[in-house]
Scaffold this active site. Structure first.
Site, PDB file in Angstrom:
ATOM      1  N   GLU A   1       0.828  -1.209   0.000  1.00  0.00           N
ATOM      2  CA  GLU A   1       0.000   0.000   0.000  1.00  0.00           C
ATOM      3  C   GLU A   1       0.864   1.263   0.000  1.00  0.00           C
ATOM      4  O   GLU A   1       0.740   2.112   0.890  1.00  0.00           O
ATOM      5  CB  GLU A   1      -0.933  -0.003   1.209  1.00  0.00           C
ATOM      6  CG  GLU A   1      -1.891  -1.183   1.257  1.00  0.00           C
ATOM      7  CD  GLU A   1      -2.684  -1.230   2.562  1.00  0.00           C
ATOM      8  OE1 GLU A   1      -2.479  -0.339   3.415  1.00  0.00           O
ATOM      9  OE2 GLU A   1      -3.488  -2.167   2.735  1.00  0.00           O
ATOM     10  N   PRO A   2       1.742   1.444  -0.979  1.00  0.00           N
ATOM     11  CA  PRO A   2       2.578   2.643  -0.992  1.00  0.00           C
ATOM     12  C   PRO A   2       1.776   3.880  -1.374  1.00  0.00           C
ATOM     13  O   PRO A   2       0.850   3.814  -2.188  1.00  0.00           O
ATOM     14  CB  PRO A   2       3.627   2.325  -2.064  1.00  0.00           C
ATOM     15  CG  PRO A   2       2.893   1.416  -3.012  1.00  0.00           C
ATOM     16  CD  PRO A   2       1.982   0.585  -2.151  1.00  0.00           C
ATOM     17  N   GLY A   3       2.121   5.008  -0.810  1.00  0.00           N
ATOM     18  CA  GLY A   3       1.488   6.273  -1.173  1.00  0.00           C
ATOM     19  C   GLY A   3       2.526   7.361  -1.259  1.00  0.00           C
ATOM     20  O   GLY A   3       2.903   7.831  -2.316  1.00  0.00           O
TER      21      GLY A   3
ATOM     22  N   TYR B   1       2.921  18.541  11.498  1.00  0.00           N
ATOM     23  CA  TYR B   1       3.903  17.516  11.859  1.00  0.00           C
ATOM     24  C   TYR B   1       5.310  18.070  12.110  1.00  0.00           C
ATOM     25  O   TYR B   1       6.234  17.279  12.323  1.00  0.00           O
ATOM     26  CB  TYR B   1       4.014  16.472  10.738  1.00  0.00           C
ATOM     27  CG  TYR B   1       2.737  15.792  10.358  1.00  0.00           C
ATOM     28  CD1 TYR B   1       2.021  15.032  11.283  1.00  0.00           C
ATOM     29  CD2 TYR B   1       2.236  15.879   9.056  1.00  0.00           C
ATOM     30  CE1 TYR B   1       0.847  14.395  10.926  1.00  0.00           C
ATOM     31  CE2 TYR B   1       1.067  15.236   8.687  1.00  0.00           C
ATOM     32  CZ  TYR B   1       0.377  14.497   9.624  1.00  0.00           C
ATOM     33  OH  TYR B   1      -0.782  13.856   9.255  1.00  0.00           O
TER      34      TYR B   1
ATOM     35  N   TYR C   1       0.183  14.024   0.777  1.00  0.00           N
ATOM     36  CA  TYR C   1      -0.409  14.738   1.907  1.00  0.00           C
ATOM     37  C   TYR C   1      -0.239  16.240   1.743  1.00  0.00           C
ATOM     38  O   TYR C   1      -0.079  16.977   2.708  1.00  0.00           O
ATOM     39  CB  TYR C   1       0.182  14.236   3.237  1.00  0.00           C
ATOM     40  CG  TYR C   1       0.057  12.745   3.368  1.00  0.00           C
ATOM     41  CD1 TYR C   1      -1.164  12.162   3.677  1.00  0.00           C
ATOM     42  CD2 TYR C   1       1.146  11.901   3.118  1.00  0.00           C
ATOM     43  CE1 TYR C   1      -1.301  10.783   3.753  1.00  0.00           C
ATOM     44  CE2 TYR C   1       1.017  10.519   3.188  1.00  0.00           C
ATOM     45  CZ  TYR C   1      -0.210   9.976   3.503  1.00  0.00           C
ATOM     46  OH  TYR C   1      -0.349   8.610   3.568  1.00  0.00           O
TER      47      TYR C   1
ATOM     48  N   CYS D   1      -4.044  33.394   9.414  1.00  0.00           N
ATOM     49  CA  CYS D   1      -4.040  34.078  10.707  1.00  0.00           C
ATOM     50  C   CYS D   1      -3.765  33.073  11.829  1.00  0.00           C
ATOM     51  O   CYS D   1      -4.615  32.805  12.683  1.00  0.00           O
ATOM     52  CB  CYS D   1      -5.381  34.783  10.914  1.00  0.00           C
ATOM     53  SG  CYS D   1      -5.358  35.953  12.279  1.00  0.00           S
ATOM     54  N   GLU D   2      -2.591  32.487  11.785  1.00  0.00           N
ATOM     55  CA  GLU D   2      -2.106  31.539  12.784  1.00  0.00           C
ATOM     56  C   GLU D   2      -0.584  31.665  12.837  1.00  0.00           C
ATOM     57  O   GLU D   2       0.079  31.694  11.791  1.00  0.00           O
ATOM     58  CB  GLU D   2      -2.452  30.083  12.397  1.00  0.00           C
ATOM     59  CG  GLU D   2      -3.913  29.758  12.273  1.00  0.00           C
ATOM     60  CD  GLU D   2      -4.569  29.425  13.604  1.00  0.00           C
ATOM     61  OE1 GLU D   2      -3.842  29.304  14.604  1.00  0.00           O
ATOM     62  OE2 GLU D   2      -5.801  29.290  13.621  1.00  0.00           O
TER      63      GLU D   2
ATOM     64  N   ARG E   1       1.505  20.109   6.299  1.00  0.00           N
ATOM     65  CA  ARG E   1       2.473  19.224   6.939  1.00  0.00           C
ATOM     66  C   ARG E   1       3.448  19.954   7.878  1.00  0.00           C
ATOM     67  O   ARG E   1       3.686  19.478   8.998  1.00  0.00           O
ATOM     68  CB  ARG E   1       3.252  18.420   5.894  1.00  0.00           C
ATOM     69  CG  ARG E   1       2.372  17.437   5.112  1.00  0.00           C
ATOM     70  CD  ARG E   1       3.213  16.496   4.256  1.00  0.00           C
ATOM     71  NE  ARG E   1       3.920  15.543   5.084  1.00  0.00           N
ATOM     72  CZ  ARG E   1       5.219  15.575   5.335  1.00  0.00           C
ATOM     73  NH1 ARG E   1       5.983  16.528   4.799  1.00  0.00           N
ATOM     74  NH2 ARG E   1       5.779  14.663   6.095  1.00  0.00           N
TER      75      ARG E   1
END
Length: 447
Positions: A274-276, A317, A405, A376-377, A313
């Protein structure tokens, strides 16, 4: 490495197309995919695992554009899905339902019915309660549901804490003791056909060790639990193969295969992969235009038109993405380009961060800058204390390794229309998704 993205005469190219020309025509922010990169990495996986003739089920959650799915489907790919919406995308792209595996801890009744109606290869079951529900739904439908048990082998893949999936404390999969009892009682579920077992350890897994550790457990488990009612003909090892973002030591697909294939032989199972990320990640970039430069006396900021809603990301992360101007007369100091000075660049970057950064121009002509977006973060930052050439308003930056992603996790936060996606094939370009409009933001809403 990103062979299909290269600098020639000071210009970043995607295959045969100038990135700045694409940005001028389609606007920024802009996702640009390379067809050759997608197919090249898919073929590399197929070649490495050829001995097992696996079902390669591309992970739709990593990059879900139906144009990308169609390209992979035409190359022979199957698909790993985690929702009914992803199944609809696969079917729209012409995917073969018999090469679809459906994972996820909370499949709805409608999603289960839809999967059974479309005769997918299997549902990867994540709990005893889910198996009972699938049995009941299949009985109501007068059919037999093909399933695999997603096992949780309690293996630490040493990946990001937010993307690890194979440890006992994670929500995914069934512990081996419970799975053993389920298999022994499988005759109590006449509308279930148990086809195999599945694992997924997390992503990215930048070594082969976690696969070896998990498959050692699974090989013995499969041997001990085969019976006429549970033939366990499939072994699904999930995905999670690593990707080069910065300076990671990532095994080759052949090295992953060399670690996995002995266990496949030992079990006699058919293999599912199941590579992505490993296919899509370095097959695309996100191009963004510089809007403003800002210096507050302590820090320098490069403010671009892409935001965390376009690529989340880094904010979510703390992920590293190499960033460089689309116009540059020097080889970008990145392992993605095989640059000899990449280790020095990374080491100086780390030293600058440890020293608290700064804003002064460096001896090598680079400036320490934070690359930030318009959201605005305070978390809307793609890089902090990054050493970059000084750019001007209106110039473009390329954010690399953005194919997995990236758009798939994008949103309309701050009521921002999402970017366009385009595909480059040699010296031609195709729009995979048009840029959203302000009107698109309000679709489905009522006064």
């Amino acid at each position: 490495m990103m062979e299909q993205f290269r600098y020639e005469s000071g210009q970043l190219l995607c295959e045969g197309m100038a990135v700045d020309a694409l940005a001028a025509e389609y606007g920024t922010p802009l996702y640009i995919y390379s067809k050759a990169a997608l197919l090249g990495r898919f073929e590399s996986i197929r070649k490495a695992f050829a001995e097992a003739a696996p079902v390669i089920a591309f992970s739709v959650k990593s990059c879900s554009n139906i144009g990308i799915l169609k390209i992979l489907q035409e190359a022979g790919s199957g698909f790993d899905i985690v929702s009914g919406g992803e199944l609809a995308r696969v079917l729209r792209a012409g995917g073969d339902p018999r090469k679809v595996v459906f994972a996820g801890v909370a499949k709805s009744d409608d999603e289960i019915r839809d999967a059974l109606d479309n005769d997918i290869l299997m549902l990867n079951v994540e709990s005893e309660a889910e198996l009972d529900n699938i049995q009941n739904i299949a009985a109501e439908m007068g059919t037999v549901a093909p399933v695999a048990l997603r096992l949780n082998p309690d293996v630490d893949a040493r990946t990001n804490a937010k993307t690890t999936t194979g440890k006992k404390e994670n929500k995914f999969g069934i512990d081996l003791m419970t799975a053993s009892r389920i298999i022994k009682n499988i005759a109590l579920s006449p509308n279930i056909r148990l086809l195999g077992v599945d694992i997924h350890l997390g992503s990215p897994v930048n070594s082969t060790g976690p696969y070896t550790e998990a498959l050692n457990k699974l090989a013995d488990f499969i041997r001990d639990h085969r019976s006429p009612r549970s033939q366990l003909e499939y072994l699904d090892i999930g995905g999670g193969f690593g990707l080069l973002y910065r300076d990671e030591t990532v095994p080759s697909f052949q090295e992953y295969a060399d670690a996995v294939l002995p266990f496949v032989k030992k079990t006699g199972c058919k293999l599912i992969l199941e590579p992505g990320r490993s296919i899509a990640g370095n097959s695309a970039i996100l191009v963004s235009q510089v809007r403003y430069l800002k210096d507050n006396g302590t820090k320098h900021f490069t403010i671009i038109d892409a935001g965390m809603n376009d690529l989340i990301r880094p904010a979510m992360y703390d992920s590293y993405h190499f960033i460089w101007p689309t116009k540059s007369n020097r080889t970008p100091p990145s392992h993605l380009f095989g640059a000899a000075d990449a280790p020095e660049y990374i080491a100086r970057e780390a030293a600058d961060a440890a020293a608290g950064g700064g804003r002064e121009m460096q001896p090598d002509g680079l400036i320490l800058t934070d690359v930030v977006g318009p959201i605005c973060e305070s978390s809307d930052a793609f890089a902090k204390g990054r050493r970059l050439p000084l750019v001007n308003r209106g110039q473009n930056l390329a954010i690399f390794s953005a194919g997995a992603y990236g758009f798939a996790m994008s949103s309309q936060y701050n009521s921002r229309p999402r970017p366009a996606e385009v595909l480059v094939d040699g010296d031609t370009v195709k729009v995979l998704r048009r840029r959203e409009t302000v009107e698109d933001l309000m679709l489905g809403e009522e006064l």
